[in-house]
Each structure stands twice: as structure tokens, then as C-alpha cells.
Design a protein around this motif. Sequence first.
Motif, PDB file in Angstrom:
ATOM      1  N   SER A   1      -3.287   1.685   4.078  1.00  0.00           N
ATOM      2  CA  SER A   1      -3.096   1.569   2.846  1.00  0.00           C
ATOM      3  C   SER A   1      -4.300   0.699   1.990  1.00  0.00           C
ATOM      4  O   SER A   1      -4.902  -0.144   2.643  1.00  0.00           O
ATOM      5  CB  SER A   1      -1.738   0.453   2.663  1.00  0.00           C
ATOM      6  OG  SER A   1      -1.588   0.034   1.372  1.00  0.00           O
TER       7      SER A   1
ATOM      8  N   ASP B   1      -0.639   3.543  -1.074  1.00  0.00           N
ATOM      9  CA  ASP B   1       0.613   2.836  -0.547  1.00  0.00           C
ATOM     10  C   ASP B   1       1.067   3.372   0.582  1.00  0.00           C
ATOM     11  O   ASP B   1       1.035   4.263   0.969  1.00  0.00           O
ATOM     12  CB  ASP B   1       1.616   2.875  -1.566  1.00  0.00           C
ATOM     13  CG  ASP B   1       1.014   1.977  -2.947  1.00  0.00           C
ATOM     14  OD1 ASP B   1       0.363   1.135  -2.840  1.00  0.00           O
ATOM     15  OD2 ASP B   1       1.999   2.052  -3.963  1.00  0.00           O
ATOM     16  N   GLU B   2       1.886   2.843   1.279  1.00  0.00           N
ATOM     17  CA  GLU B   2       2.541   3.209   2.368  1.00  0.00           C
ATOM     18  C   GLU B   2       4.068   3.657   2.181  1.00  0.00           C
ATOM     19  O   GLU B   2       4.791   2.767   1.250  1.00  0.00           O
ATOM     20  CB  GLU B   2       2.673   2.121   3.577  1.00  0.00           C
ATOM     21  CG  GLU B   2       1.358   1.956   4.096  1.00  0.00           C
ATOM     22  CD  GLU B   2       1.367   0.836   5.689  1.00  0.00           C
ATOM     23  OE1 GLU B   2       1.114   1.500   6.691  1.00  0.00           O
ATOM     24  OE2 GLU B   2       1.580  -0.098   5.354  1.00  0.00           O
TER      25      GLU B   2
END
Length: 307
Positions: A261, A299-300
Motif C-alpha cells: 500500500s 490501498d489494501e
Amino acid sequence: MKRRLVAAALAVSVVFSAAPAHADDPSVGGGGDGREYYVNTQVTVSGNGTSPGGNVHIPPDFDPPKCWWEPKFTYAEMVEWLTGIKKAFDSTFFGSLIEFIVDGILKEFKQYESWPGKIFWLLTDDKTAEGAACYQATEPKWRVIRQVPVAEGDKLIDPWDLAKIARANLRLPQPVVTINPPDGTSYVGLETWVGVRPQQDLSVTASVTGYPELSATINARPSRVQITTTGPGQIKDGANCPPYEKGASLASGCWIKYTKSSLGSRYTITVTQFWEVTSTPSFDLPQGEVSSTATIQIDEIQSTVRK
């Protein structure tokens, strides 16, 4: 009177290789900053590769010519030009002096009367500061040439010089980059598609008007795309990177699969378009490359496991 004075200075400067002065003689053409005179070049540059708005990418060791001799006058044209200068000073304070100088020059040139073609080659430059310095430092300011000799570094314009001039005028478009997902946010483990708008092949021709043998054309075509990024992950680039289309396979495009990320910030993606540059006649010229950047937030994917 001022124009006549500078015309006299021109006659002396061009023919006798004295310090040049600014002039507006329409039969020769002039330019400069008001302090220097140079003969306008007959080299023309054309082609779709010279369009404004592109980027000139020239390695620091590339050395396109800054000043050179090019064919300007036949014997008859030189006589006509000098005779016109002499007439311009008739009935002036300097008339007798100019007539004496020009008559001496014409007498010297009489030996070339039977030579065909543009035998009087005059010095010109590329109208840059370096070109003006080259002009000032180069002597003589004109040469009498029966035919173009093949000699390296003699400053006589030739196809190799013209190829370098064409290459110096090649303008490469900056890559237009698209990212998918298009909202500027992607996820760890997801292929982030990087597209580059296709570009047409480009060409530039530099030539001396009226001399088919004094011409060179360079061609540039997109050859490959290189992708780098500030974030860790797997990168796939290639010969081209088509913009994303629904249903496209990963094998057909370019993408980045991030493994970490960006922690709320953004990674930078740099896309470099390389261009293969060739020429006719064939010369070894610098290849081209132009880069663009884009940013992406990674993002994760969060998931909740319920038992």
C-alpha cells in the motif's frame, strides 16, 4: 545613408572576411542583432516531426553544425550583386572607394567566369548564440568551390550535416498516459493498467533548396514503452501499451501489480516512450525518448471474516 554604409561594410566583410556588420541587402538576405551580419541560410527544414509543442531530446554529446558554408552565387549572380553594391554608392562620399574595392574584387573573380553552378559558397549559421560565435571565429567568410570535396570538418554543408540538423529539429510528443482504474486509486494485488496513446511515425527533412544531392531525411517511429514506479511491485511493459478497453486481456496491455500500500499517499508512475531514429542517407543518429508521469494511490482490500 546608413543602409549604404552597412552595405559597403557587408561587401568588405563577406568578400574580404573582415568583421561583419548588419545589413538588409534583399538579394542575399540578412539577420542578426543589429551588430552582426550573416547570410541567411538556404537550408529548409520540413516534415510532420517538426510540429511545435513536442520535446527535443538531444544527448549532450550530439553536435549539430552551428555554422557552415553553403552554395549561394553563380559567377553571374556574384557579379550582379557586387555591381549593385557599387551602383548604390555612386554619387556618394564613399563612391570612389567602393568602386575601387568592387572593381578589384570583380577583376579577381574574372578567372571563375566559365565555372558552372553556384561556385561562391558563403558562410551562414543557425542563428543561435553558438552559431554567431562560430560565424565570428570562422575564416574565410566565403569560398570558391568547383565541386563539393569530401573532407571531415571543413564546414561545407553536406548530407551528414543536414541529417544532424534534421535530428536537432525533431520534436517528439510527450506520452499521453491513461490509468485504469480511472479514479486514481487502485489496490494491492490488482493489476493497474497503464495505457499510452498510440503515436504516428514522424519524419524531418533538411535540404538546401535547388540541390537534390544536399538533402537528408530522418524517420522516427515509436519502438517501445518503459514503465517505472516509486512503489514495489510487478511491472509489465512492452513494444506498446494500448489504453485499457473492457474485456482486454492482461497479455495485451501494460500494467503494474503493486505489492504494498502507498499508505494514504501516492506512488509516481513514469512512462518513457522510446523512438527509433533512422535516416536517408543512412547515418548513426541519437535515438529518442520522452517521458510522462502519473500518480496512483494504492490501498489494501479490507475483508472481514466471520465465524
